[in-house]
Design a protein around this motif. Structure first.
Motif, short mmCIF file in Angstrom:
data_model
loop_
_atom_site.label_atom_id
_atom_site.label_comp_id
_atom_site.label_asym_id
_atom_site.label_seq_id
_atom_site.Cartn_x
_atom_site.Cartn_y
_atom_site.Cartn_z
N ALA A 1 43.91 39.29 48.20
CA ALA A 1 44.53 40.65 46.86
C ALA A 1 45.30 41.06 47.35
N VAL A 2 46.88 41.29 47.17
CA VAL A 2 47.96 41.37 48.20
C VAL A 2 47.66 43.36 47.13
N LYS A 3 47.75 44.25 48.61
CA LYS A 3 47.70 45.40 47.61
C LYS A 3 48.81 46.41 47.09
N TRP A 4 49.57 46.10 47.82
CA TRP A 4 50.95 46.56 47.38
C TRP A 4 52.32 46.04 47.51
N GLY A 5 53.90 45.88 47.44
CA GLY A 5 54.40 45.06 47.65
C GLY A 5 55.65 44.30 47.13
N LYS B 1 54.74 40.83 46.77
CA LYS B 1 54.22 39.81 47.24
C LYS B 1 53.18 40.33 45.77
N LYS B 2 53.23 41.26 45.48
CA LYS B 2 51.98 41.84 44.66
C LYS B 2 52.88 41.45 42.99
N PRO C 1 53.20 42.26 38.96
CA PRO C 1 52.60 42.88 38.85
C PRO C 1 51.81 42.34 36.87
N LEU C 2 52.08 41.20 36.46
CA LEU C 2 51.57 41.12 35.49
C LEU C 2 50.08 40.31 35.30
N THR C 3 49.22 40.17 36.53
CA THR C 3 48.32 39.93 36.63
C THR C 3 47.24 40.47 37.65
N THR C 4 45.88 39.74 37.54
CA THR C 4 45.52 40.36 38.20
C THR C 4 44.28 39.67 39.30
N ALA C 5 43.69 40.31 40.50
CA ALA C 5 43.42 39.07 41.85
C ALA C 5 41.96 38.07 41.05
N LYS D 1 33.00 32.67 45.52
CA LYS D 1 33.83 33.37 45.40
C LYS D 1 34.75 34.42 45.69
N ILE D 2 35.42 34.93 46.91
CA ILE D 2 35.57 36.21 47.42
C ILE D 2 36.99 36.18 47.09
N ILE D 3 36.99 37.95 46.90
CA ILE D 3 38.50 38.25 46.33
C ILE D 3 38.15 39.10 48.20
N ILE D 4 39.52 39.31 49.04
CA ILE D 4 39.73 40.18 50.33
C ILE D 4 40.64 40.69 49.99
N PRO D 5 40.97 42.20 49.94
CA PRO D 5 42.00 42.58 50.44
C PRO D 5 42.85 41.92 51.66
N THR D 6 44.51 41.95 51.28
CA THR D 6 45.44 41.57 52.37
C THR D 6 46.99 43.08 52.21
N LYS D 7 47.69 43.45 53.27
CA LYS D 7 48.59 43.66 53.48
C LYS D 7 49.43 42.81 53.01
N ASN D 8 49.70 41.33 53.77
CA ASN D 8 51.08 40.34 54.29
C ASN D 8 49.78 39.74 54.41
N PRO D 9 50.04 38.65 52.63
CA PRO D 9 49.59 37.09 52.76
C PRO D 9 50.31 36.44 54.07
N ASP D 10 51.52 36.77 54.42
CA ASP D 10 51.76 36.16 55.65
C ASP D 10 51.67 36.48 57.21
N LYS D 11 50.67 36.67 57.02
CA LYS D 11 50.44 37.00 58.62
C LYS D 11 49.88 35.65 58.97
#
Length: 528
Positions: free
Chosen positions: A109-113, A115-116, A118-122, A144-154
């Motif tokens: 789940a992208v927190k901001w930026g 890659k997030k 605006p039309l959907t949710t995690a 199912k597991i939702i884990i936050p990340t700042k940058n999914p490209d890491k």
């Protein structure tokens, strides 16, 4: 038949058996749709009372093509082409191993930026990922597991702390056999590190969607397009594998006597395979172009039915045509091939409804590109009907996804401007009324709103094809009736024998109508 020819036939049979065994790995159900590219006859719809024969029916709902009357030389050439196709469509090194998979679905789940979205949710994104897994008969979702990340490209997608938490959760599930990481693509190096850390197979969105496609592909064209979509993955995997080998062996190695490194040879083989696939697809494209020309000669308007995957396109086409052989499935990507179905509009005008592949948010670019040969058929439509599942919580995002793909197809502006938007499944929403201008509310399953939709389609088709519906009074002793049969589409003929005349209802193009008025200036014309 000589020994060489016999061995070739045996080889072909063996390859077909192997291909059949490979297809059985997916355990997929049979699709009932009829590919547009096949050279057979198109199944007729239910005929309205008093209507003459619709587009001629043949085997299995496909278009008639010319049968080739070749001798042994042509048969031999066809066998060679068949053998090459079978080789291209052989077992894929990227194919997911058969059998049961117990899957943990993980969504970053992208927190901001940027890659997030605006039309959907995690929560909605992971729900769609679960729906993808549920499409596969032998796969089940364990957790199912939702884990936050700042940058999914890491490299490892998540930060160090969250990655540790996720690893502990996965290892507490002893029955898990795979992790579906809901990102578009992960590199082969990232995949290896994640599999080492979690001790199970790791699949990204690209791999899962490609596997679904592979299971649902029934025609050679669909299978070729899947093989084409695999090339970038194979190339990426090769680069990483060779890099690891070089580290182990201390530099590149040349294959004895060839002057090429192992990597150069493998790249060349991949390039040759890609070229062969593209050439095979081009042959099928030319065949489609020929069939399209035949349709144009017969003057059947073409209506492309498009929408997000599982929005109800196939159900709608079944309702519009009355074709009993169409079997819609509540499943993502049930349709991979363009299929054609004949139907009638209120004026009894015969039209062709074209069922297309569904779209998906974040569908990997290479997959869209690979199926562009199929989607190009839309360019030659007279009208597009965009079907939306109005009950879906992400219906706005789904609409944006479909429109984005359509714009990237470089469609003529008039096709985009005249598009009919259909809000499907309104039977599940009490007293639903569309908020978008000109959108039509329907229930394809229960038939609600279909007559209004047919009238709207007819109006748009007549405009797009520059035709009009009118009734003319003709003298039966004159040449008008035979002229109309030749230059227009005669719908009804009401003979009045005592007057020696007939009232003829026709669908006629603007230019033909102008000619008719010049040739027969005294003929009475009744506009609707």
């Amino acid at each position: 038949m000589g020994p060489g020819r016999l061995s070739q036939s045996l080889l072909l049979r063996c390859r077909r058996v192997l291909a059949a065994l490979g297809a059985a790995r997916c355990h997929g159900g049979q699709l009932s749709a009829r590919p547009l590219s096949a050279a057979a006859g198109l199944r007729a719809p239910q005929r309205p009372p008093g209507r003459s024969e619709p587009p001629r029916a043949g085997g299995g709902g496909r278009w008639d093509g010319a049968a080739s009357a070749g001798g042994d030389g042509e048969e031999e050439e066809e066998d060679e082409e068949e053998a090459e196709l079978e080789e291209l469509l052989g077992p894929s090194p990227l194919a997911v191993e058969p059998g049961v998979q117990r899957v943990v679905v993980v969504h970053p789940a992208v927190k901001w930026g940027p890659k997030k979205s605006p039309l959907t949710t995690a929560e909605l994104q992971i729900a769609e990922a679960i729906a993808l897994v549920d499409t596969l008969q032998t796969w089940t979702v364990l957790d199912k597991i939702i884990i936050p990340t700042k940058n999914p490209d890491k490299k490892l997608i998540f930060g160090k702390g969250n990655f540790q938490v996720l690893t502990e959760k996965i290892k507490k599930l002893p029955q898990v056999t795979a992790v579906f990481l809901n990102v578009e693509r992960i590199s082969s190096l990232t995949k290896k590190e994640l599999e080492d850390a979690w001790g199970v197979k790791v699949f990204d969105r690209y791999t899962v969607v490609l596997h679904i496609f592979r299971c649902n592909a029934r025609t050679k064209e669909a299978k070729l397009q899947i093989a084409l979509a695999e090339i970038p993955l194979l190339r990426s995997n090769l680069k990483n594998e060779v890099s690891q080998l070089d580290q182990q062996r201390g530099g590149s190695r040349y294959i004895m006597g060839s002057g090429e490194t192992f990597m150069e040879i493998q790249y060349r083989i991949l390039k040759e395979k890609e070229l062969k696939i593209r050439n095979a697809l081009e042959k099928l494209r030319r065949k489609r172009s020929l069939l399209r020309t035949q349709r144009k000669k017969r003057e059947f308007p073409i209506i492309s039915v498009m929408g997000y995957t599982n929005c109800g396109k196939t159900t709608l086409i079944k309702a519009l045509t009355g074709e009993a052989g169409i079997q819609p499935r509540d499943q993502l990507f049930a349709t991979l091939d363009i299929t054609a179905h004949a139907g009638y509009l209120p004026s009894r005008m015969a039209v062709i409804y074209v069922d297309t592949i569904g779209f998906l948010t974040d569908l990997p670019h290479n997959l869209v590109e690979s199926f562009s040969a199929t989607l190009e058929e839309v360019v030659y439509s007279d009208l597009i009907v965009h079907v939306r599942d109005i009950t879906h919580p992400e219906t706005i995002l789904q609409k944006a996804t479909v429109l984005s793909v359509l714009k990237n197809l470089n469609l003529p502006s008039h096709l985009l401007d005249s598009m009919v938007e259909v809000h499907n499944k309104v039977d599940l929403i009490e007293r639903y009324k569309p908020t978008e201008e000109n959108a039509l509310a329907i229930s394809a399953l229960h038939g609600q709103g279909l007559e209004e939709l047919k009238e709207e389609i007819e109006k748009k088709v007549l405009t797009a094809t520059a035709k009009k519906i009118l009734t003319v009074n003709v003298n039966l002793e004159g040449p008008q009736l035979s002229w109309l049969y030749k230059e227009a589409t005669v719908q009804e003929v009401e003979v009045m024998p005592e007057e020696g005349t007939a009232r003829v209802k026709v669908i006629i193009g603007n230019s033909a109508f102008g000619k008719y008025k010049n040739l027969f200036p005294n003929s009475k014309i009744y506009m609707p």
